[in-house]
Write an enzyme that holds these catalytic residues in place. Structure first.
Site: not given
Ligand code: COA
Length: 166
Positions: A42, A91, A129
């Site tokens: 990432k 989610r 994020s």
């Protein structure tokens, strides 16, 4: 004593993560928030130490939430900290596919580990994020998505990045 591990990159921690951890802390005696100490997959904005500090501040009023870094496999870290359960937030249906795949792998590695999924609260369903960082970098208002100290750290880091690029 029941111990659960809530692992993630937390770059940075958001109200979405905080919501999951606090709800987990009502279900388990202790919750370990495990900050993944790897930048391999990432684009990371904050160092592991910074992510730990931001998370620790977020949970300073929560005596049964502990923040710790980890490297290597999440199942091994769970064993090291005595966690029998992994907590994950869900989610959307897109999360389900990804989580299902991860669960199968983690179960394969450590069959006795249980996984508990908490549905993200409605107001945080859209949050990630990366999206948060993108919106903040473009000057969007993210005040209702992160605590003040995270917002402040984000503003500082993004300004530093901008200056370095100029
Ligand atoms: N609220 C807000 N955002 C949320 C959320 C919630 N409830 N749940 C997830 N997210 C966000 C995360 O911030 C993350 O955003 P980003 O991709 O923009 O950074 C994204 O959704 C994905 O979350 P998650 O799946 O938890 O990814 P992660 O990178 O935060 O954590 C690890 C992944 C660290 C848990 C996983 O890579 C891992 O276990 N690594 C250890 C090595 C290992 O064991 N690998 C084999 C695993 S099968």
């Amino acid at each position: 004593m029941t111990v659960a591990l809530y692992a993630g990159t937390f770059d940075p921690i958001t109200y979405g993560h905080i919501d999951i951890a606090i709800r987990a802390a009502k279900l388990f005696d202790n919750v370990i928030v495990g900050i993944y100490d790897s930048t391999a997959n990432k684009k990371i904005l904050f160092s592991t130490e910074e992510r730990i500090k931001l998370a620790k501040t977020a949970f300073k009023e929560m005596p049964n939430i502990e923040v710790r870094p980890f490297t290597g496999l999440v199942v091994d870290f769970a064993k090291d900290v005595g966690a029998d359960t992994l907590v994950r937030g869900l989610r959307s249906t897109a999360d389900f596919e990804y989580e299902f795949e991860m669960e199968l792998m983690n179960k394969n590695l450590r069959p006795e580990l249980e996984l508990v999924y908490l549905m993200a609260s409605l107001q945080f369903q859209f949050l990630s994020s990366s999206r948060l960082k993108e919106v903040a970098a473009l000057g969007g208002n993210i005040e209702n998505m992160v605590p003040k100290h995270v917002w402040k750290a984000l503003k500082t880091r993004l300004a530093e990045r901008k200056q370095a690029e100029e």
